[in-house]
Design an enzyme around this catalytic site. Structure first.
Site, PDB file in Angstrom:
ATOM      1  CB  SER A  55      -0.948   0.021   1.206  1.00 30.74           C
ATOM      2  OG  SER A  55      -0.217   0.029   2.423  1.00 30.74           O
ATOM      3  CG  HIS A  56       2.109   3.263   2.401  1.00 32.86           C
ATOM      4  ND1 HIS A  56       1.131   2.448   2.913  1.00 32.86           N
ATOM      5  CD2 HIS A  56       1.661   4.531   2.549  1.00 32.86           C
ATOM      6  CE1 HIS A  56       0.135   3.191   3.375  1.00 32.86           C
ATOM      7  NE2 HIS A  56       0.431   4.455   3.170  1.00 32.86           N
ATOM      8  CG  ASP A 196      -3.891  -2.038   2.835  1.00 34.02           C
ATOM      9  OD1 ASP A 196      -3.291  -2.471   1.825  1.00 34.02           O
ATOM     10  OD2 ASP A 196      -3.361  -1.970   3.958  1.00 34.02           O
TER      11      ASP A 196
HETATM   12  P1  NDP Z   1      -0.998  -3.802   9.110  1.00 36.52           P
HETATM   13  O1  NDP Z   1      -2.289  -3.924   9.820  1.00 36.52           O
HETATM   14  O2  NDP Z   1      -0.825  -4.580   7.866  1.00 36.52           O
HETATM   15  O3  NDP Z   1       0.213  -4.189  10.058  1.00 36.52           O
HETATM   16  C1  NDP Z   1       0.413  -3.491  11.245  1.00 36.52           C
HETATM   17  C2  NDP Z   1       1.555  -4.085  12.018  1.00 36.52           C
HETATM   18  O4  NDP Z   1       1.171  -5.335  12.561  1.00 36.52           O
HETATM   19  C3  NDP Z   1       2.800  -4.363  11.176  1.00 36.52           C
HETATM   20  O5  NDP Z   1       3.926  -4.082  11.934  1.00 36.52           O
HETATM   21  C4  NDP Z   1       2.662  -5.852  10.845  1.00 36.52           C
HETATM   22  O6  NDP Z   1       3.907  -6.494  10.640  1.00 36.52           O
HETATM   23  C5  NDP Z   1       2.004  -6.380  12.083  1.00 36.52           C
HETATM   24  N1  NDP Z   1       1.140  -7.529  11.844  1.00 36.52           N
HETATM   25  C6  NDP Z   1       0.171  -7.632  10.922  1.00 36.52           C
HETATM   26  N2  NDP Z   1      -0.447  -8.825  11.043  1.00 36.52           N
HETATM   27  C7  NDP Z   1       0.147  -9.471  12.065  1.00 36.52           C
HETATM   28  C8  NDP Z   1      -0.031 -10.740  12.681  1.00 36.52           C
HETATM   29  N3  NDP Z   1      -0.964 -11.595  12.259  1.00 36.52           N
HETATM   30  N4  NDP Z   1       0.781 -11.089  13.707  1.00 36.52           N
HETATM   31  C9  NDP Z   1       1.743 -10.236  14.149  1.00 36.52           C
HETATM   32  N5  NDP Z   1       1.952  -9.006  13.605  1.00 36.52           N
HETATM   33  C10 NDP Z   1       1.161  -8.635  12.583  1.00 36.52           C
HETATM   34  O7  NDP Z   1      -0.681  -2.248   8.805  1.00 36.52           O
HETATM   35  P2  NDP Z   1      -1.680  -1.066   8.531  1.00 36.52           P
HETATM   36  O8  NDP Z   1      -2.612  -1.518   7.488  1.00 36.52           O
HETATM   37  O9  NDP Z   1      -2.245  -0.588   9.814  1.00 36.52           O
HETATM   38  O10 NDP Z   1      -0.690   0.045   7.954  1.00 36.52           O
HETATM   39  C11 NDP Z   1      -0.074  -0.176   6.703  1.00 36.52           C
HETATM   40  C12 NDP Z   1       0.918   0.903   6.403  1.00 36.52           C
HETATM   41  O11 NDP Z   1       0.247   2.119   6.105  1.00 36.52           O
HETATM   42  C13 NDP Z   1       1.896   1.257   7.525  1.00 36.52           C
HETATM   43  O12 NDP Z   1       3.206   1.141   7.014  1.00 36.52           O
HETATM   44  C14 NDP Z   1       1.599   2.704   7.866  1.00 36.52           C
HETATM   45  O13 NDP Z   1       2.721   3.487   8.250  1.00 36.52           O
HETATM   46  C15 NDP Z   1       1.044   3.191   6.545  1.00 36.52           C
HETATM   47  N6  NDP Z   1       0.240   4.393   6.750  1.00 36.52           N
HETATM   48  C16 NDP Z   1       0.801   5.602   6.455  1.00 36.52           C
HETATM   49  C17 NDP Z   1       0.089   6.759   6.677  1.00 36.52           C
HETATM   50  C18 NDP Z   1       0.698   8.083   6.451  1.00 36.52           C
HETATM   51  O14 NDP Z   1       0.056   9.090   6.727  1.00 36.52           O
HETATM   52  N7  NDP Z   1       1.918   8.173   5.962  1.00 36.52           N
HETATM   53  C19 NDP Z   1      -1.294   6.733   7.178  1.00 36.52           C
HETATM   54  C20 NDP Z   1      -1.756   5.393   7.488  1.00 36.52           C
HETATM   55  C21 NDP Z   1      -1.020   4.268   7.252  1.00 36.52           C
HETATM   56  P3  NDP Z   1       4.384  -6.857   9.113  1.00 36.52           P
HETATM   57  O15 NDP Z   1       4.693  -5.523   8.488  1.00 36.52           O
HETATM   58  O16 NDP Z   1       5.567  -7.744   9.274  1.00 36.52           O
HETATM   59  O17 NDP Z   1       3.229  -7.537   8.453  1.00 36.52           O
HETATM   60  O1  PYC Z   2      -2.762   4.589   3.740  1.00 35.98           O
HETATM   61  O2  PYC Z   2      -3.953   5.770   5.142  1.00 35.98           O
HETATM   62  C1  PYC Z   2      -3.035   5.662   4.326  1.00 35.98           C
HETATM   63  C2  PYC Z   2      -2.204   6.848   4.029  1.00 35.98           C
HETATM   64  C3  PYC Z   2      -2.494   8.147   4.253  1.00 35.98           C
HETATM   65  C4  PYC Z   2      -1.414   8.887   3.819  1.00 35.98           C
HETATM   66  C5  PYC Z   2      -0.489   8.013   3.347  1.00 35.98           C
HETATM   67  N1  PYC Z   2      -0.980   6.776   3.495  1.00 35.98           N
END
Ligand code: NDP
Ligand code: PYC
Length: 344
Positions: A55-56, A196
Site C-alpha cells: 500500500s506504500h 489498502d
Molecule cells: P498492518 O495492519 O498490515 O500491520 C500493522 C503491524 O502489525 C505491522 O507491523 C505488521 O507487521 C504487524 N502484523 C500484521 N499482522 C500481524 C499478525 N498476524 N501477527 C503479528 N503481527 C502482525 O498495517 P496497517 O494496514 O495498519 O498500515 C499499513 C501501512 O500504512 C503502515 O506502514 C503505515 O505506516 C502506513 N500508513 C501511512 C500513513 C501516512 O500518513 N503516511 C497513514 C496510514 C497508514 P508486518 O509488516 O511484518 O506484516
Molecule cells: O494509507 O492511510 C493511508 C495513508 C495516508 C497517507 C499516506 N498513506
C-alpha cells in the site's frame, strides 16, 4: 538483477532493489524533485515494495506524481533545522516531504539522544505519503529505541462521533534486540489503511466487516462506498480512537503542523499528500538501569515464542525482504512499464 530483466509471465516482473531505486529516482526528478529528495523518496518507496508493504510502495507513485504536478508540495524544499533545546530538534519541512526533513535532522537528533538519553524531533509543514517503519527501523539498527507518529487527512470517524475528523494516523515503534532484526511495528490507527481500501477498490474486493461506513454513516464492506463519501473507523473502537487523537496532538499540535482536518487541497486538483506534521522520539537504552536492553528485548521475544507466538510484527516484512533480495522484487509488469515511461 537488471531493470531490463524479462517478465516471468504476463502480469509480473522482477527487478533488483538498486535498479528500482534508480528507476524511482528518475521518475521523481522528472516530476520536479531535487536529486537529493528523489534519492530519499525512491529509497523509501523501493524499500516498501521490497518488503511487501504494497500500500506504500510503487502503488503510491501516481499519487506522488499528481501531487508534484499540482504544485501542492515543494519537491525541492530545503528543510530548516532548529536546535531548540538539549532534547528537542524542530524542523520546518518548508512544504516539502517529511523524510528529507528527518534526514536533515538525523545526525543532530542522534547526538542529542546519545548525550541526554532521549531526544524529540518535531517536524511541521511536511507531507508524509509513505509507510512509517522506514523512519524508525534504522535507529533501532543503531541500538536506539524510536517511536514516531504522523497524522494524515480527514477520513476516520472518531469513536462515538457522526462524521470523519481524524486521519489514518499511524504509529511506528522500533527497538533493538540481541539476536535478530529489531522489533518493529507500524500500524494505522484506522481499522485499515486508506491505501489498502484503494487497493481493494481497484481489485474489486470486499472488505472485512467493521472497517468503514458509507456516505449515510451505515456500515459497509464496499471499499468504493468508503472512498466515495464514506469514511473509515478507528481500529478497536474507543481504544484506537484515543490513540488516533493522541497522534493528532503529538504530530500536529506539538509540532506546529496541521491537524488532519486543517488543510484544504481543493485548489490543487491531483494533490494527494497530507500536509501535516510528524513527531519522533528517540531513546538511548544504554542509559537505562539493569541488564542490556537488547538482551531484555530478546528475552521478551523468547518468552513470546515459548507461549506459542509464531509471528512477530515485522517478521512478514523481513521474510519478503529476504525473498526480494535473493530473487528480485516481484512487481506488476504493467506498473513497471509505466514507471519506465514516467522516467523519460
Ligand atoms: P498492518 O495492519 O498490515 O500491520 C500493522 C503491524 O502489525 C505491522 O507491523 C505488521 O507487521 C504487524 N502484523 C500484521 N499482522 C500481524 C499478525 N498476524 N501477527 C503479528 N503481527 C502482525 O498495517 P496497517 O494496514 O495498519 O498500515 C499499513 C501501512 O500504512 C503502515 O506502514 C503505515 O505506516 C502506513 N500508513 C501511512 C500513513 C501516512 O500518513 N503516511 C497513514 C496510514 C497508514 P508486518 O509488516 O511484518 O506484516
Ligand atoms: O494509507 O492511510 C493511508 C495513508 C495516508 C497517507 C499516506 N498513506
Amino acid at each position: 538483477m537488471s531493470a531490463q530483466s524479462p517478465r516471468v509471465d504476463d502480469s509480473s516482473a522482477f527487478i533488483g532493489f538498486n535498479d528500482l531505486v534508480g528507476l524511482l529516482h528518475a521518475v521523481f526528478v522528472k516530476h520536479g524533485t531535487s536529486p537529493q529528495v528523489a534519492q530519499i523518496l525512491a529509497h523509501n518507496c523501493a524499500s516498501a515494495e521490497r518488503d511487501g508493504a504494497h500500500s506504500h510502495g510503487i502503488f503510491r507513485m501516481p499519487g506522488y506524481i499528481s501531487t508534484l504536478e499540482s504544485g501542492w508540495v515543494d519537491g525541492k524544499a530545503t528543510p530548516v533545522v532548529t536546535d531548540v533545546a538539549s532534547g528537542f530538534v524542530r524542523v520546518d519541512a518548508a512544504n516539502g516531504f517529511a523524510q528529507p526533513a528527518l534526514a536533515a535532522a538525523r545526525a543532530l537528533l542522534v547526538d542529542k539522544a546519545r548525550s541526554a538519553g532521549i531526544a524529540l524531533l518535531a517536524i511541521h509543514n511536511s507531507h508524509h505519503f509513505a509507510a512509517l517503519w522506514p523512519d524508525v527501523e534504522p535507529f533501532a539498527e543503531q541500538g536506539l529505541v524510536a517511536l514516531s507518529v504522523v497524522n494524515s487527512m480527514t477520513c476516520v470517524v472518531p469513536h462515538g462521533a457522526d462524521r470523519p475528523l481524524f486521519g489514518t494516523n499511524p504509529i511506528a515503534f522500533a527497538a533493538p534486540r540481541a539476536d535478530g532484526a529489531p522489533i518493529v511495528f507500524d500500524l494505522a490507527t484506522s481499522a485499515i489503511a486508506h491505501g489498502d481500501v484503494q487497493i481493494a477498490a481497484r481489485n474489486g474486493e470486499r472488505l472485512p466487516p467493521g472497517m468503514g461506513v458509507d456516505s449515510l454513516g451505515q456500515p459497509t464492506q464496499d471499499p468504493k462506498a468508503i472512498l466515495e463519501g464514506g469514511a473509515l473507523l478507528p481500529f478497536g473502537g474507543h481504544k484506537g480512537s484515543a490513540l488516533s487523537m493522541m497522534v493528532e496532538l503529538l504530530a500536529a499540535a506539538l509540532t506546529g503542523g496541521n491537524f488532519s482536518f486543517e488543510f484544504n487541497w481543493a485548489d490543487h486538483p491531483g494533490a494527494r499528500t497530507p500536509w501535516t506534521g510528524q513527531l519522533l522520539i528517540l531513546i538511548d537504552p544504554s542509559k537505562t538501569a539493569g541488564q542490556n536492553f537488547a538482551e531484555r528485548s530478546q528475552e521478551l521475544v523468547r518468552q513470546m515464542h515459548a507461549v506459542g507466538l509464531r509471528r512477530l510484527p515485522g517478521d512478514r516484512r523481513h521474510r519478503t525482504r529476504a525473498k526480494s533480495l535473493a530473487a528480485g522484487i516481484e512487481v506488476d509488469a504493467q506498473a513497471l512499464n509505466q514507471l519506465r515511461e514516467w522516467a523519460v
